[in-house]
Structure formats: C-alpha cells, structure tokens
Design an enzyme around this catalytic site. Sequence first.
Site: not given
Lengths: 288, 288, 370, 370
Positions: A209, A246
């Site tokens: 996936e 981040h």
Amino acid sequence: MAIIINENTNVVVQGITGNQGKFHTRQMLAYGTKIVGGTSPGKGGQEVEGVPVFDNVYAAMEQVRVDASVLFIPAPFAKDAAFEAITAGIKVLVIVTEHIPVHDEMDIIDLASRKGTTVVGPNTFGIVSSGKCKIGIPPNQFFVPGSIGVVARSGTLTYEIVGNLTANGFGQTTVVGLGGDRVVGLSFVDVLEKFEKDPETQAVVLVGEIGGNAEEEASLFIKKMTKPVVAYIAGKSAPPGKRMGHAGAIIERGKGTFNAKVEALTAAGASVATLPFEVPELLREKLK
Amino acid sequence: MAIIINENTNVVVQGITGNQGKFHTRQMLAYGTKIVGGTSPGKGGQEVEGVPVFDNVYAAMEQVRVDASVLFIPAPFAKDAAFEAITAGIKVLVIVTEHIPVHDEMDIIDLASRKGTTVVGPNTFGIVSSGKCKIGIPPNQFFVPGSIGVVARSGTLTYEIVGNLTANGFGQTTVVGLGGDRVVGLSFVDVLEKFEKDPETQAVVLVGEIGGNAEEEASLFIKKMTKPVVAYIAGKSAPPGKRMGHAGAIIERGKGTFNAKVEALTAAGASVATLPFEVPELLREKLK
Amino acid sequence: MKLFEYMGKEIFASYGINVPRGKMVETPEDASTVAKEINGTVVVKSQILAGKRGKGGGIKFADTPEEAARVAGEILSMTVQGHKVEKVLVEEKIKIDQELYLAITIDGAAKKPVIIASSQGGMDIEEVDDEFIAKQHVDVSVGVYPYLGREICRRIGLTGPVSKEFNRLLGLLYKIFREKDAELVEINPLVISGDTLIAADSKMTIDDDALFRQKGMPYVEDRTSIEKKAHDLGLAFVELGGNIAVMANGAGMSMGSLDTLVHYGGKPANFLDAGGGTGIEGTTKAIELLLETNPKVIFINIFGGITRCDDVANALVTVKKNKEIPVPVVIRLVGTNEEEGVKIIQENGMEAYKVMQEAAAKAVEIANAG
Amino acid sequence: MKLFEYMGKEIFASYGINVPRGKMVETPEDASTVAKEINGTVVVKSQILAGKRGKGGGIKFADTPEEAARVAGEILSMTVQGHKVEKVLVEEKIKIDQELYLAITIDGAAKKPVIIASSQGGMDIEEVDDEFIAKQHVDVSVGVYPYLGREICRRIGLTGPVSKEFNRLLGLLYKIFREKDAELVEINPLVISGDTLIAADSKMTIDDDALFRQKGMPYVEDRTSIEKKAHDLGLAFVELGGNIAVMANGAGMSMGSLDTLVHYGGKPANFLDAGGGTGIEGTTKAIELLLETNPKVIFINIFGGITRCDDVANALVTVKKNKEIPVPVVIRLVGTNEEEGVKIIQENGMEAYKVMQEAAAKAVEIANAG
C-alpha cells in the site's frame, strides 16, 4: 513445510464466546484448524462449537499444548489479552482486532519481542497455511495448497488477489497478513526471509500500500532473493493520507509514495502489477 | 582462562572525575586493568590518570572497544548511569555504589537481563581476575594468581579471606563479589556454574551471610559439582535482621538462618568454616 | 522504614483502596470523639511497629464512646510485643464475610517483585498450606495488568464481582508498591464484606535507601537514640549489650568480627558497620559513638578497600586529640593505604595488628580481665 | 486527531514545559484585552490545523493593543492554507537566541517511538541535512531517562545549563506523548531564550483509536460534515469529487477499487472503507451516506472475510425498502456467506458480480454514459 504455522499447530481462540469469536471458530474448524480451546474469563468449563472454554490462557495451557492464539477481543482490552497470551508462553499470536491504540500496539510488540512471540497483526485477517491451518478470518474457499507465498498489508484486497491466484491455478504455501496498522509485529522482510528459506515456496506475491516505507525496505531484501516476486501496490489513485508533521517528513524523506515504491520494487527485480487482477499473469511470466 | 573478565577486558570507569572514581582508577591501573576511558557528563576531552574522559559511554564506544564498565556514581543517579551502560551495549557492568534504592536495582537487573549484560553488584567490591584484571575497589596486594575461585556476598570479609588464602599459598583464578544488597545481578549458582566449567579453577571458596536463601540454593548446585567447595557463613552471632511481614515468612519458610545454611552446605558436601581464618586449612584438607 | 498501620491505610485510601472509617488518636478523649462520629461499635487498635497485636491485648472492641475512651486508655498505657503504645487507631467495626491475604514484596532470589495472595487470610496465614497460596512474580518492565489479577483470582478461587474488585485493588497496590519505594505492602486480612473488599490492616515497609526521593512520606523512628545517631551518620548500628565496642567496615566483616569475638569468649557491645569510604569525619563520629556504649575496650577491625587505612588512623588520632579515650583501643589495620595508616597509629603511640584473630583475642582478653 | 497550537501549549504548560504567555481568542476585542495584559509586543497567530501559517500571512506582530485588535481582525477574516481562521492565539513576543527542533513520533518500521532533535529548528527543518538531526529510538518498556537526553544533547551539540533544561523538557514531552496517546508531539521552534527553553509552537496529533480513554481531551473536528457523519458510523470516508460512489471493505480493497475505476476511466466520488464486520445496521448507514454525494452510480465491492456477504445484501435491501435508490447500484459480492448474499440480491431483482474488474467496468460505463 510451511512458515510460522503448520498442520500441527494447536490454536486457542481468545474471546471465543463473543459473536466474532464463535463465528470464526466455526469457520476455522471447517478449514481444518486444530482449535484446542477458547478463553473467556468466568466461562471456564463451557463449550463453544465443541471446543472447551477456559478462564484464561494459563488455564488452557495447564490442560493442553498450545502453540498459537488468535484474539477476538475488543480494542480497549486487546493489550491485556495479548499480554496474557505472551506471558503465558504462546509463540504465535494472531491479533485480528482493529482500532487498537497505537501505544498499546507498541507495548504488545515490545513484550512479544522480549518473550520470543511472533505477532501477526494487529488489524490483520490472519495467516493461512493453505490446506493445513487457518488462523484468522479470511473466507475458507479461496485458500488452496500450492507453491506461492503471499504476504500482504491489507485484508480484503489480499482475498481478492488470492482468489485470483487460486482461480488461475496458483495455490499457496502460506498467506500472511501483516496487518493494516502503522505498528505491526511482522515486516515484509521478516516474512520474505521465511519464504526464501521455505523449500515448498516457489514464488512470492507481495501486496503493499502507499504510505510508510515497508515496501522500500522489502525491496532491499528482494534484491538478494533467489525466488521471483510479483507485487501490487494499492493506492495509485488514493487521496494523500495524513502527514505526521515535520517529523513524518524527516523519517520518510521522500519515501512512501506510490511511485517511490514501484520504482524500488522494480529496481529490485520484482514485477509490479498495475491492477490487482494482473498478478497471476505476471506470476506466470516470472515462473516461465 | 578466567570467568567473566580476563586480561583482554577493556574497561570504562563511569564517574571517573569524582574522588572515588579517580582513586580507584589509579588503583586499577596499578593492578594492570586495561582502562580505556572514563565518563563524566560535560567533561569529555579531559584526562584522569592518563585515561581519556568522554561525555558518556556512547561517546567512549565510538572511539574504542569497551567490554566492561564500573560505576562510581552516587546512588540517586546510579540507575540512569547503569541504563546508559546497558543500552550502549556494555556486556559486563560492575556497580560498586551502595544504598541504591531496591526498586532501581530491580529495574537495572531487568534491563540488563533483556540486553544480555552481566551485572556484578550493586554494592559489590567488584570482580578480580587475579593477576589479569581488577574491576572494582579491593586492595591490590592480596589478589594473586592461583587455582581457587572465590565467590562472596560481602566485601571486606572477602578481602580478609582472600588475604588469608594468599598468605597460605592459595592464589585465585577469579574473585567475584555478588554484592551485599537483597537484589543483585549474579547469584552464587551463576558463578559456581562458571567455576565448575573453568579448567584453571581447582576448588571454590564461598563466602555467605545469614538471611535470604542464596546459600541454600547454592547447596543444590554444589551437590552436583565435581570441584571441592569450602564455605564460611558470617553472622552466627549477629542480631536477627528485619523481617518482611508475613510475606517474608511465606517466601523463606524457615530458610535463611545460620543453622539452615550450614546444614544445607554440609549436606551438599561442602566444608563449612566456623571462623574466617579457618578457610585455608579446610581447603588444604579438601584438596589432599 | 516501617510505617504504622494508620499511615499505610492513609496511603491506601489516597490511592482508592477501601479502608474502614476511622482515625488515629493519642488520647482517650479523642478516641471517644472518633467513636461518636462513627456512631456504632468501634475497634481500638494499638499502633506499634510489630504484628500479633491481638494476641498481646493490643486490639479491643467498644460499643459506646465511653467504652472506646476506656479501652483506648487501657491500650495507651500498655507495652505490646515490647513496644510502648503511644497511638491508637479507632475504626468502625466492619462486617467480615471472608478474610483474604494479599501482599507484594521483593523476592531477592528472583530479583523481582512477587505478589502473594491467599483465600485464607487472617492471623494464621504463616501456617496456611502452600496449595492455598498463589505466588506470582512481576516483571518490573511489564507491571501488573488485569490478566495477572484474573490469574491470581483463578488460583485462589475468587469469582464474581469480588474478583473484579480484587483485580482493581491489586493494580492500585502495585502502584503504591512502586511509587512509594516499598519493600513490602501487605493487607492481612483483606476483608470481603458483601461485594466490597476492605483493607482491615496495613503493613508497609519503605526502602530506607529511597527516602531521599519520597517527599511527603512521614518519617517513623524505630531506633534507640544511639542507633538513630548512628543512622544519621550513615552507619549501620545495633546495640547488643556486651562490653566490647566493635567497629568494622562492611556488614560481612562486622558479622565476622562478632563471630570471632564470641568464639574467643567475648561479649560484643554492638554491631557497627562503618561502611565503605566513610572518610575521616564519618569515622571520627563512629568512634565517638562507640564510646557512648561505655565499653571496656574498643575493637576496630579494618580491612581497607574503599575504606582507606590512613583515614581510619587519622580519625582515631583526631578523636584522641579532642578528648581522652578512657578505654583501650585494639586496632587491626590492613588493606588500602595500610602502610600510611599503620605509621600514623604508631606515631601516635598505639599498636596496629595485622591478623584479625590476634586482635580479637587481645580485645577479649582486655574485656574479660577488667 | 490534530490539536490546535493553543491546545498543545495548554497541555505543555500543564506538564511544566515553558510556553510564551498568551491566550486564544476569537474576536479582535479579546485580542486587544490579552495584548493589554501582556503589556508589550505580541504575536497574533492563526489557529488552524496546518503548518506554514507564517508564509500564508497567518502570523503577525503587533506593538500595541489597538494594533493587536486590528491584525487579529485581519487574520480572523482570512483563509490560510485552505482553512478558515476562527481562532487566534495572542502571545508575548519572546527573545530568540537560537531555534531548536524537537519531536517525538512513532516509527512504524522500528515499531517504536522515535525522538527527533536538531539544533537547526525553524521553518526549514525539512531541508536540514541529516548530520544535524539526531534520531533516537525509545524502548517503550524502558522509557526516557536523563542518559538519553544527554546523548541527544551531545549529538546536537547542546551544552551547559540549556542542555539540562532540554533534558528535563524531553522527559516531560515523552510523558505527554505516552499519557496523551499522541502519535506526534512536535515543538518547532523550541526557542533558546537566555538559559531557558520555550516551546514557541506546538503540534500534537492524538491517536483516534485512543480517544475513548482520553477523558478531558478537547475534541477537534477536522472533517467535512459528511466525513464526520461517516466517522460517527465508524467508517473511513474521504470525499474525492467524482461521480461514482464507492464502498468497499478494507482500506487496501477500497484503494484497489479506486485504482481499478480510474484505470477504466471512471471518477470516484469518494473513498469509503466500510471496515470489517460492520453488520447490517452499519452497512445500511454506509449506503445512505453514499447517496448523499449525489453520484451517478453506486459501486459496492465486497470480498467478505469478517464482513459477511448476506449482511451487505440485507443492508442494501433494507435501504431499498426504506427509500427509493435513485441511481443504479453495481454490486460485486464474493467471500464469506457469498451464496446467501447473492441469493438475497437476486431475489430483490438485482444482479451480483463475481469478478471485480467486470463490476468496475460496468460502473464506469454507467457513470460516463449518463
């Protein structure tokens, strides 16, 4: 031969008295799985589908050899049930439950790794040693013996692909569902290593996936494999998933996209199918 | 041959810039121990007794192979320092510090057992591979090479006995201080097993104490040993120690007394000295 | 450090474990007040740091506030199991359907906490057969989860709603055990009263070495004044009643010293483990402490490791300089910095032995001669 | 579930992590009040569930309460990074000596938490070279101890009093990460201001699957109304804007269905993972949801495992009975209880496909024909 489980694996069903537990116990028995007991606190002494119910895994293991356990336990209680199985000495633990908190999943896998327990899942359809033993929830009729090893992250998509394999004459040695969650017990590499060593497995199908970097890591191992690998990566046209700040970007560094995965797998020598139903054809080519 | 450590063991001193750290670094170097570094947070780059100081064990291991570490760290910070050493990959950890909270000791030993680290101590004088390597605090002059293995719970009493051994011509292969606390890393049995296998060790001296059931457990192993064992149990005339409620009684069930220990050891075939200075004589008889 | 029953119960209650309603008091008047508040039969329990109080007469029932005052007065004037009673706990009398036993302590051999439980709690728990006692070790890095409590319930035959309550309580007790740096937490009896569980007693021992981080923990003094002084100096000290004051370094060495003195016919006045690396100041204070036992002789037995012989020698000289030492000192000194130490001793007009049994024999000779 | 910056900072502050003085407000007037209290230059920050607000104009400074009101008004009327701004955080402007980066998240490959730290925090952290970033995995059964913080400080070159403060903060942040079931806690920038460290921003994501046990955690809605409805039904749903409504079971199967539809030239209206074992009621609601996207065709792709084909068939029949389905339904049905399911479908006058690509092709044909 088969990997992780085989025809001699004695299985306990944790949560056997619940609806899912009952239903899938019947299905697994029908497939031929050796279910030697089930557990349900306070219900020791009862029977479900002819299988004796124990108060807990400890009690079951006092009476009978148990090699594997499968959890049909609601998410909030799954960690406790998994800890019970692991500390009792279960060596293969299949966790079907979905929506287990990820911190619980980390705790389960940490404890399992310390005690030498193999965890299949969480959020997995389970594992099938075709024709020998099914632990989990996939429909029985599509899993027939043969020489293809299958390892997958997702569930129903794998039934789809296994169904196609079977329809095209490709039986399976073992079909392993790693589980759909971000933190699961087995990685592609763990399973590929076992297939590479398994004399009955001639080729491997990998069902991946988008997201994460499990397929990229698998590619590094595939490069070294002697057996052919065919892959399908779901999500080419899927919406982008949530990003973990981040920090996610720093960990991923550009990995995780559909293209990155297909490139890595192709470079490693695997054939990558564009759509699920193309897998048997690619496998046929690889095995020529 | 020697057990646990030998002449090639590279040692780091944690807390090398403290008074005890400095003093015993000098003593260990004088004994011939290969001290390859010391640690003291924020003092990386300095030198103590000609030994380079690093900020932590990780930093030391980036520069040099380290096999063992010895802790001269105050009790409140000892667990943290031990965790640093264990997670950095140290394989032998000697913890001299006394008065470490017992829950911290359990945590240290739990983590060490998971990571495969041997813990000598806490509250130990350390371990001496006579003539090869000393890690800890015993005075240098009494530890000379020979064929006697010594394992002890207490510190100075062991110097006394080792001093007597040396004065009577019995050098030692290895002298191991298990540590004086209730929870320590090694048991008598752990060390006796190693001595039994060590070709250089001809006989073993065991220095025990009243309380606990470590000597009784040791007796079970001594029964199976091929090598002679001489024991001394301190505390024949000592005041009774504190008892841990009913729980202590349930665990001990009559073990722990001076008489129980002497009986168990004697029944296992060990000679038991009445006073410390009788050990060499009993050893001579055993080795006849 | 042992806690009084009422302190342990206060901790239990603060974590959500049921305890009987009640209060610690120090006078008969206050006992009466508490009994009035409880408004029913009360039990008055002596608060001492020892068990078997019932057999010693230290636990009595009272049906009225007046009776509570009276029995409190009786108990407050008693000495139970050698302990003078200064506090009593006045509590409601609870309905007892069954008495369980539950404790968590440290198993040194296993290096782990161990849970001990029994369906046959009460005063005679030590006599209960092993088959009725469930012991379960705990991995400190795993902790106590419900599965463990269920397993213990299964083994002691506890079922139904009470087993769920037991499981909840076990989790809390382990939390107390870890967070309070306990060496022991014990509830005996743990009373089944209807569908609830009540801690009818508490026994807790806190790790002395962890007191520095147990802010807010009450301090309980269980030492004689001289033992307390020793403890404040970081020394392990026990009074033994003989006439040879003994100081050695290390518990084993101290015990070995006592064994040797007794062997030669001596009577040690004390056990004093001066520990390792105490330094000059600590050693000085240790010697001063020995003088307080009014011995006939002082026997100092040092085999230096972390302890340095010169420190011990300098300490002895310091004490001598500050005040006259009224009894002979027999000192045995070997090990780290032995030469320097012996030199200091000799320069100050004393003799240092090298062999322990010679020194011990000499000390006994002086003590028995005087 | 993502938290707004101000919520994360409230959590930080409650654990003892320094954050700038300030308050979340929803009106210019309140912004002015907060600025008055702060009595100095303030920063007004849009509160949206996305990063890079500064580049989008969503962060502005103000020297006076009047200016604070004005810029708050501006920002409250903005749409930043596609998010309508409804709240702003008004905070003191802090002195910045250096910007660090610190985050704890989950590394799926390692199956462990990972600490990520850098001495070069700030907006461009994603571009910072790996050598300036320290990554440290954490064993959940060990946790974060000072030694780990010291090691991270060493690797990012942090020394002196600030490194001690960093270490303290790291321990607290890990505590938050575990206790709040966070998937991410991120401070960027973590500002060195003199000898102190201040969390100048916060980014937190809470594990949706753990919300059941996060009592007191504010609920933050980040879904469209239809997505919210889906979520309340326990379904994973994302709107995609096409005209083929899609329902499949399992995330992989749902993605595979989209891939196949797109391959045949179709435009999916949505992603809907009906999950496993949803049962009749859940499946019924899922189908009703699909109708809300006003599709030209509904494509249902079921390969039954824990999901049973008869449940799906019954659900479809139920919806049909309750209200007319205005568009064609293409259903593919295989797996658990397939025979029963197909029979139900056929009895109700519909057709059930066995092969996925045939069904997908049919759905695309209908959608593109209409």
